[in-house]
Design a protein around this motif. Structure first.
Motif, PDB file in Angstrom:
ATOM      1  N   GLY A 169      14.911 -35.995   5.649  1.00  0.00           N
ATOM      2  CA  GLY A 169      14.080 -35.113   4.834  1.00  0.00           C
ATOM      3  C   GLY A 169      12.889 -35.813   4.208  1.00  0.00           C
ATOM      4  N   GLN A 170      12.941 -37.153   4.138  1.00  0.00           N
ATOM      5  CA  GLN A 170      11.833 -37.919   3.579  1.00  0.00           C
ATOM      6  C   GLN A 170      10.956 -38.553   4.659  1.00  0.00           C
ATOM      7  OE1 GLN A 170      13.089 -40.710   0.569  1.00  0.00           O
ATOM      8  NE2 GLN A 170      14.356 -39.212  -0.508  1.00  0.00           N
ATOM      9  N   ALA A 171      11.257 -38.254   5.919  1.00  0.00           N
ATOM     10  CA  ALA A 171      10.473 -38.822   7.020  1.00  0.00           C
ATOM     11  C   ALA A 171       9.120 -38.125   7.125  1.00  0.00           C
ATOM     12  CB  ALA A 171      11.230 -38.679   8.335  1.00  0.00           C
ATOM     13  N   ASN A 172       8.096 -38.917   7.395  1.00  0.00           N
ATOM     14  CA  ASN A 172       6.752 -38.380   7.579  1.00  0.00           C
ATOM     15  C   ASN A 172       6.198 -38.943   8.894  1.00  0.00           C
ATOM     16  OD1 ASN A 172       3.890 -37.917   7.480  1.00  0.00           O
ATOM     17  ND2 ASN A 172       4.073 -37.584   5.271  1.00  0.00           N
ATOM     18  N   PRO A 173       6.382 -38.212  10.004  1.00  0.00           N
ATOM     19  CA  PRO A 173       5.993 -38.725  11.320  1.00  0.00           C
ATOM     20  C   PRO A 173       4.515 -39.107  11.422  1.00  0.00           C
ATOM     21  CG  PRO A 173       7.359 -36.769  11.536  1.00  0.00           C
ATOM     22  CD  PRO A 173       7.009 -36.882  10.090  1.00  0.00           C
ATOM     23  N   ASN A 174       3.632 -38.331  10.814  1.00  0.00           N
ATOM     24  CA  ASN A 174       2.200 -38.619  10.918  1.00  0.00           C
ATOM     25  C   ASN A 174       1.856 -39.957  10.268  1.00  0.00           C
ATOM     26  OD1 ASN A 174       1.651 -36.222  12.307  1.00  0.00           O
ATOM     27  ND2 ASN A 174       1.413 -35.066  10.394  1.00  0.00           N
ATOM     28  N   LYS A 175       2.373 -40.184   9.061  1.00  0.00           N
ATOM     29  CA  LYS A 175       2.109 -41.457   8.386  1.00  0.00           C
ATOM     30  C   LYS A 175       2.835 -42.611   9.084  1.00  0.00           C
ATOM     31  CE  LYS A 175       1.132 -39.575   3.807  1.00  0.00           C
ATOM     32  NZ  LYS A 175       1.487 -39.569   2.348  1.00  0.00           N
ATOM     33  N   LEU A 176       3.990 -42.320   9.660  1.00  0.00           N
ATOM     34  CA  LEU A 176       4.742 -43.348  10.376  1.00  0.00           C
ATOM     35  C   LEU A 176       3.934 -43.884  11.551  1.00  0.00           C
ATOM     36  CD1 LEU A 176       7.533 -44.784  10.675  1.00  0.00           C
ATOM     37  CD2 LEU A 176       8.176 -42.926  12.206  1.00  0.00           C
ATOM     38  N   MET A 177       3.255 -42.999  12.272  1.00  0.00           N
ATOM     39  CA  MET A 177       2.495 -43.409  13.446  1.00  0.00           C
ATOM     40  C   MET A 177       1.188 -44.110  13.102  1.00  0.00           C
ATOM     41  SD  MET A 177       4.217 -42.889  16.176  1.00  0.00           S
ATOM     42  CE  MET A 177       5.682 -43.362  15.241  1.00  0.00           C
ATOM     43  N   ARG A 178       0.814 -44.093  11.820  1.00  0.00           N
ATOM     44  CA  ARG A 178      -0.345 -44.888  11.390  1.00  0.00           C
ATOM     45  C   ARG A 178       0.049 -46.341  11.186  1.00  0.00           C
ATOM     46  NH1 ARG A 178      -2.234 -40.734   6.605  1.00  0.00           N
ATOM     47  NH2 ARG A 178      -2.647 -38.904   7.957  1.00  0.00           N
ATOM     48  N   ILE A 179       1.350 -46.572  11.033  1.00  0.00           N
ATOM     49  CA  ILE A 179       1.864 -47.914  10.752  1.00  0.00           C
ATOM     50  C   ILE A 179       2.380 -48.589  12.015  1.00  0.00           C
ATOM     51  CG2 ILE A 179       3.657 -49.202   9.497  1.00  0.00           C
ATOM     52  CD1 ILE A 179       3.542 -46.906   7.424  1.00  0.00           C
ATOM     53  N   THR A 180       2.988 -47.812  12.891  1.00  0.00           N
ATOM     54  CA  THR A 180       3.586 -48.355  14.104  1.00  0.00           C
ATOM     55  C   THR A 180       3.286 -47.416  15.271  1.00  0.00           C
ATOM     56  OG1 THR A 180       5.630 -49.285  15.041  1.00  0.00           O
ATOM     57  CG2 THR A 180       5.831 -47.222  13.794  1.00  0.00           C
ATOM     58  N   ILE A 182       5.166 -45.390  18.917  1.00  0.00           N
ATOM     59  CA  ILE A 182       6.457 -44.953  19.460  1.00  0.00           C
ATOM     60  C   ILE A 182       7.123 -46.098  20.221  1.00  0.00           C
ATOM     61  CG2 ILE A 182       7.559 -43.469  21.185  1.00  0.00           C
ATOM     62  CD1 ILE A 182       5.794 -41.209  20.303  1.00  0.00           C
ATOM     63  N   ASP A 183       6.337 -46.824  21.025  1.00  0.00           N
ATOM     64  CA  ASP A 183       6.905 -47.922  21.807  1.00  0.00           C
ATOM     65  C   ASP A 183       7.495 -49.002  20.910  1.00  0.00           C
ATOM     66  OD1 ASP A 183       6.280 -46.692  24.166  1.00  0.00           O
ATOM     67  OD2 ASP A 183       4.444 -47.834  24.518  1.00  0.00           O
ATOM     68  N   ARG A 184       6.790 -49.361  19.857  1.00  0.00           N
ATOM     69  CA  ARG A 184       7.299 -50.409  18.961  1.00  0.00           C
ATOM     70  C   ARG A 184       8.507 -49.917  18.177  1.00  0.00           C
ATOM     71  NH1 ARG A 184       5.196 -55.065  17.891  1.00  0.00           N
ATOM     72  NH2 ARG A 184       5.884 -55.069  15.717  1.00  0.00           N
ATOM     73  N   LEU A 186      10.700 -47.758  19.211  1.00  0.00           N
ATOM     74  CA  LEU A 186      11.832 -47.746  20.137  1.00  0.00           C
ATOM     75  C   LEU A 186      12.384 -49.154  20.355  1.00  0.00           C
ATOM     76  CD1 LEU A 186      10.673 -45.143  22.819  1.00  0.00           C
ATOM     77  CD2 LEU A 186      12.389 -44.833  21.019  1.00  0.00           C
ATOM     78  N   LYS A 187      11.509 -50.146  20.366  1.00  0.00           N
ATOM     79  CA  LYS A 187      11.984 -51.533  20.463  1.00  0.00           C
ATOM     80  C   LYS A 187      12.823 -51.892  19.244  1.00  0.00           C
ATOM     81  CE  LYS A 187       8.521 -53.639  23.491  1.00  0.00           C
ATOM     82  NZ  LYS A 187       9.509 -54.167  24.452  1.00  0.00           N
ATOM     83  N   TYR A 188      12.376 -51.456  18.075  1.00  0.00           N
ATOM     84  CA  TYR A 188      13.166 -51.693  16.860  1.00  0.00           C
ATOM     85  C   TYR A 188      14.503 -50.965  16.937  1.00  0.00           C
ATOM     86  CZ  TYR A 188      14.717 -50.871  12.062  1.00  0.00           C
ATOM     87  OH  TYR A 188      15.482 -50.751  10.922  1.00  0.00           O
ATOM     88  N   HIS A 189      14.486 -49.747  17.439  1.00  0.00           N
ATOM     89  CA  HIS A 189      15.709 -48.953  17.585  1.00  0.00           C
ATOM     90  C   HIS A 189      16.721 -49.684  18.476  1.00  0.00           C
ATOM     91  CE1 HIS A 189      18.116 -45.287  17.672  1.00  0.00           C
ATOM     92  NE2 HIS A 189      18.120 -45.317  18.992  1.00  0.00           N
ATOM     93  N   VAL A 190      16.242 -50.201  19.595  1.00  0.00           N
ATOM     94  CA  VAL A 190      17.117 -50.947  20.514  1.00  0.00           C
ATOM     95  C   VAL A 190      17.577 -52.252  19.875  1.00  0.00           C
ATOM     96  CG1 VAL A 190      17.157 -52.207  22.712  1.00  0.00           C
ATOM     97  CG2 VAL A 190      16.161 -49.908  22.598  1.00  0.00           C
ATOM     98  N   GLN A 191      16.691 -52.915  19.184  1.00  0.00           N
ATOM     99  CA  GLN A 191      17.058 -54.163  18.514  1.00  0.00           C
ATOM    100  C   GLN A 191      18.187 -53.943  17.514  1.00  0.00           C
ATOM    101  OE1 GLN A 191      14.332 -56.077  15.573  1.00  0.00           O
ATOM    102  NE2 GLN A 191      14.295 -57.788  17.029  1.00  0.00           N
ATOM    103  N   GLU A 192      18.147 -52.839  16.780  1.00  0.00           N
ATOM    104  CA  GLU A 192      19.206 -52.536  15.827  1.00  0.00           C
ATOM    105  C   GLU A 192      20.523 -52.224  16.529  1.00  0.00           C
ATOM    106  OE1 GLU A 192      19.222 -52.597  12.175  1.00  0.00           O
ATOM    107  OE2 GLU A 192      17.763 -53.993  13.045  1.00  0.00           O
ATOM    108  N   PHE A 193      20.466 -51.602  17.695  1.00  0.00           N
ATOM    109  CA  PHE A 193      21.679 -51.379  18.481  1.00  0.00           C
ATOM    110  C   PHE A 193      22.285 -52.722  18.889  1.00  0.00           C
ATOM    111  CE2 PHE A 193      21.370 -46.760  19.741  1.00  0.00           C
ATOM    112  CZ  PHE A 193      22.703 -46.481  19.520  1.00  0.00           C
TER     113      PHE A 193
END
Length: 357
Positions: A169-180, A182-184, A186-193
């Motif tokens: 509920g606190q996620a802001n996709p537009n601001k998120l994509m200004r910082i990182t 999708i590819d990066r 997803l790399k973080y997502h896999v790294q956490e797995f």
């Protein structure tokens, strides 16, 4: 330990023999290890016929870790492993009982259906760089990302599984994509797995004194609305769902979607289910704001952040989702965890070699 080392040497010899020729590989099956393992094999086979499950205790100087195994699953793992070896599809780093079992479970223990799924995973890992991502990838924008997509591991449930939390509920996709990108991300997502598989699960196993291979996940959707479901968010969600289902199957034990209002249940939840498979949906429980107390049935309040009805604030750590609270942050537990991973490896090698007899 010397016997385990002998067994490990035999494993390496088997693989070398397989690469040379099929005939030599067959001869290796009746080599020196057979004399050592034949008696153990007979006992093992008898135990499978006698009981539906076996309880294995891994003993270390300070802890004993229980691992309950089902006979049908063990037989399926043995068959899958042999089939993968015949196709040269079993790199040593993935030659692990529970890894093989996770993929089998994703295909209802059907070996034929599991093999192409496994091969797809190996190809993806090579292309994505998953085997070295813990060392190679630095997600330097993490602190900023957490401001617009709060998430993290925090504590364990009552059975010892790590608890993963996202505040959607606190996620802001537009601001998120200004910082990182999708590819990066997803790399973080896999790294956490990968970090969960290699650090969190082993540490939780030591702390709980039983084998832990799955997580309990909480998605807090308070404040979630159409504004959060942008095209970017949909693309990211679809890509993560593909990775989770295809390359890290059966790592989720249960999921709670909490603070779900009428709008979420009527509109957003039906839309979200399109990205999930039926097995995952069956593990999800949707709770309205008045039902947060149900979390206490599976998670002690001391392990829950206060915003989820728990008693923890992690005020000295910058908040619960930045604290990384859990057995994996205990140096003493991690020492035992690193040692236990070696023993797990040798036991699985013994189990695997016995299956050849």
């Amino acid at each position: 330990m010397s016997e385990w080392l002998d067994a490990y040497d035999d494993v390496r010899e088997r693989r070398s023999d397989f690469e040379v020729s099929e005939d030599e590989r067959r001869r290796s099956r009746i080599g020196t290890f057979k004399k050592k393992a034949l008696h153990a094999s007979n006992k093992f086979t008898h135990s499978l016929k006698k009981r539906g499950k076996r309880k294995v205790d891994y003993r270390f100087p300070s802890v004993s870790i229980e691992d309950v195994r089902d006979a049908k699953e063990e037989n399926a793992v043995c068959e899958l492993r042999q089939r993968l070896l015949e196709r040269n599809l079993l790199p040593s780093r993935h030659d692990d009982y529970h890894t093989l079992l996770r993929f089998l479970k994703a295909r209802d223990l059907n070996v034929e259906k599991t093999i192409p799924m496994w091969e797809e995973m190996l190809n993806w890992r090579k292309e994505f760089g998953a085997d070295t991502i813990l060392q190679d990838f630095d997600f330097e924008e993490l602190e900023e990302v957490l401001q617009f997509y709060p998430q993290g591991y925090h504590g364990v449930d009552r059975e010892g599984r790590p608890v993963y939390i996202e505040r959607l509920g606190q996620a802001n996709p537009n601001k998120l994509m200004r910082i990182t990108t999708i590819d990066r991300y997803l790399k973080y997502h896999v790294q956490e797995f990968e970090r969960a598989l290699h650090e969190k699960f082993p540490a939780c196993s030591v702390a709980a004194k039983k084998r832990i291979c799955t997580t309990t996940t909480i998605l807090d959707v308070q404040g979630l609305g159409i504004k959060n479901f942008t095209r970017t968010a949909a693309s990211l969600l679809a890509a993560m769902a593909k990775i989770d289902n295809s390359y890290y199957p059966e790592t989720l034990h249960r999921m709670f979607i909490v603070n779900a209002g009428p709008g979420f249940k009527k509109m957003l939840w039906p839309a979200a289910q399109k990205f999930l498979d039926a097995k995952t949906i069956a593990k999800i429980q949707v709770l309205d704001p008045k039902s947060l107390g149900k979390l206490h049935e599976v998670i002690d309040p001391s392990q829950l952040p206060d915003f989820l009805g728990g008693s923890c604030t992690c005020s000295d750590e910058g908040g619960c989702l930045r604290s990384n609270k859990g057995p994996w942050s205990d140096p003493e537990v991690m020492k035992v965890s690193h040692a236990s991973s070696v023993i797990f490896f040798f036991y699985d090698m013994f189990f695997i070699l016995v299956s050849f007899i």
